[in-house]
Enzyme design. Structure first.
Site, PDB file in Angstrom:
ATOM      1  N   LYS A  49       0.847  -1.199   0.000  1.00 51.46           N
ATOM      2  CA  LYS A  49       0.000   0.000   0.000  1.00 51.46           C
ATOM      3  C   LYS A  49       0.879   1.244   0.000  1.00 51.46           C
ATOM      4  O   LYS A  49       1.921   1.300   0.657  1.00 51.46           O
ATOM      5  CB  LYS A  49      -0.912  -0.030   1.231  1.00 51.46           C
ATOM      6  N   MET A  62      -6.385   8.718   2.853  1.00 54.32           N
ATOM      7  CA  MET A  62      -6.890   7.401   3.260  1.00 54.32           C
ATOM      8  C   MET A  62      -8.171   7.477   4.085  1.00 54.32           C
ATOM      9  O   MET A  62      -8.450   6.598   4.882  1.00 54.32           O
ATOM     10  CB  MET A  62      -5.809   6.622   4.021  1.00 54.32           C
ATOM     11  N   SER A  67      -9.707   2.101   2.442  1.00 57.52           N
ATOM     12  CA  SER A  67      -8.622   2.849   1.841  1.00 57.52           C
ATOM     13  C   SER A  67      -7.534   1.972   1.232  1.00 57.52           C
ATOM     14  O   SER A  67      -6.635   2.466   0.568  1.00 57.52           O
ATOM     15  CB  SER A  67      -7.992   3.777   2.881  1.00 57.52           C
ATOM     16  N   SER A  68      -7.615   0.668   1.455  1.00 59.65           N
ATOM     17  CA  SER A  68      -6.676  -0.250   0.806  1.00 59.65           C
ATOM     18  C   SER A  68      -7.278  -0.774  -0.499  1.00 59.65           C
ATOM     19  O   SER A  68      -7.087  -1.929  -0.874  1.00 59.65           O
ATOM     20  CB  SER A  68      -6.314  -1.408   1.750  1.00 59.65           C
ATOM     21  N   ILE A 122      -8.255   0.631   9.933  1.00 61.25           N
ATOM     22  CA  ILE A 122      -8.800   1.151  11.189  1.00 61.25           C
ATOM     23  C   ILE A 122     -10.268   0.744  11.281  1.00 61.25           C
ATOM     24  O   ILE A 122     -10.704   0.147  12.242  1.00 61.25           O
ATOM     25  CB  ILE A 122      -8.683   2.686  11.289  1.00 61.25           C
ATOM     26  N   GLY A 123     -11.031   1.048  10.234  1.00 62.97           N
ATOM     27  CA  GLY A 123     -12.470   0.793  10.273  1.00 62.97           C
ATOM     28  C   GLY A 123     -12.976   0.020   9.072  1.00 62.97           C
ATOM     29  O   GLY A 123     -14.098   0.237   8.618  1.00 62.97           O
ATOM     30  N   GLY A 124     -12.171  -0.857   8.517  1.00 68.89           N
ATOM     31  CA  GLY A 124     -12.602  -1.660   7.382  1.00 68.89           C
ATOM     32  C   GLY A 124     -11.785  -1.439   6.132  1.00 68.89           C
ATOM     33  O   GLY A 124     -12.135  -1.927   5.055  1.00 68.89           O
ATOM     34  N   SER A 125     -10.685  -0.722   6.223  1.00 68.01           N
ATOM     35  CA  SER A 125      -9.904  -0.333   5.054  1.00 68.01           C
ATOM     36  C   SER A 125      -9.254  -1.482   4.306  1.00 68.01           C
ATOM     37  O   SER A 125      -8.884  -1.324   3.151  1.00 68.01           O
ATOM     38  CB  SER A 125      -8.821   0.667   5.456  1.00 68.01           C
TER      39      SER A 125
END
Length: 162
Positions: free
Chosen positions: A28, A77, A103-104, A124-127
């Site tokens: 990434k 991101m 974001s990934s 962090i929250g589903g990236s």
């Protein structure tokens, strides 16, 4: 699979490399790679070259992995899409009129489309998990602080997982 990793480690030593010897790995864009900039999708960070690899990248290289590309991210991101003014937009590997998530998203797209076997992202929250689901591949978020984030650039404080 062996019950312990000792036989894998012995095989790797016999071949002269680590347990990931020769495995191509995508990275990434926010993960520091010596000699490359980390823009996190912002024009103001273009050209700020890193002198050293992030710890996670060092470990992969020590085990014989071969980083071969960096993957796209949304600007800073902080989005469930994957577009920024530096590299443009990434689309879903199965339908170009859909997004890969973020974001990934670049990692999910590349792996889901068959372009990489293994990639490193942040979550962090589903990236990692959202792009994996959108792109038809597998992603997981390890336990917080299990993998060092030293050398991983974040758009905001609070990131605890690589």
């Amino acid at each position: 699979f062996p019950k312990d990793l000792s036989s894998l480690e012995e095989d790797a030593e016999a071949r002269g490399g680590g347990m990931l010897q020769g495995l191509p790995v995508s990275i990434k864009e926010c993960v520091a790679w010596a000699g490359h900039d980390v823009t996190i999708g912002t024009a103001g960070r273009i050209g700020r070259l890193h002198d050293d690899d992030a710890v996670v990248l060092k470990v992969l290289k020590e085990q014989g992995a071969v980083p071969f590309c960096r993957t796209n991210i949304p600007q800073t991101m902080l989005s469930y899409e994957c577009s920024n003014p530096v590299f443009g937009a990434t689309t879903n590997p199965h339908s170009s009129d859909k997004g890969p998530g973020g974001s990934s998203g670049g990692e999910g797209c590349l792996i889901g489309g068959g372009g990489s076997l293994l990639g490193i992202g942040t979550d962090i929250g589903g990236s990692v998990r959202i792009p994996a689901a959108f792109s038809g591949c597998c992603g997981f978020k390890p336990t917080s602080k299990r993998i060092s984030k030293k050398g991983v650039v974040s758009g905001t404080p609070g990131q605890e997982s690589v």
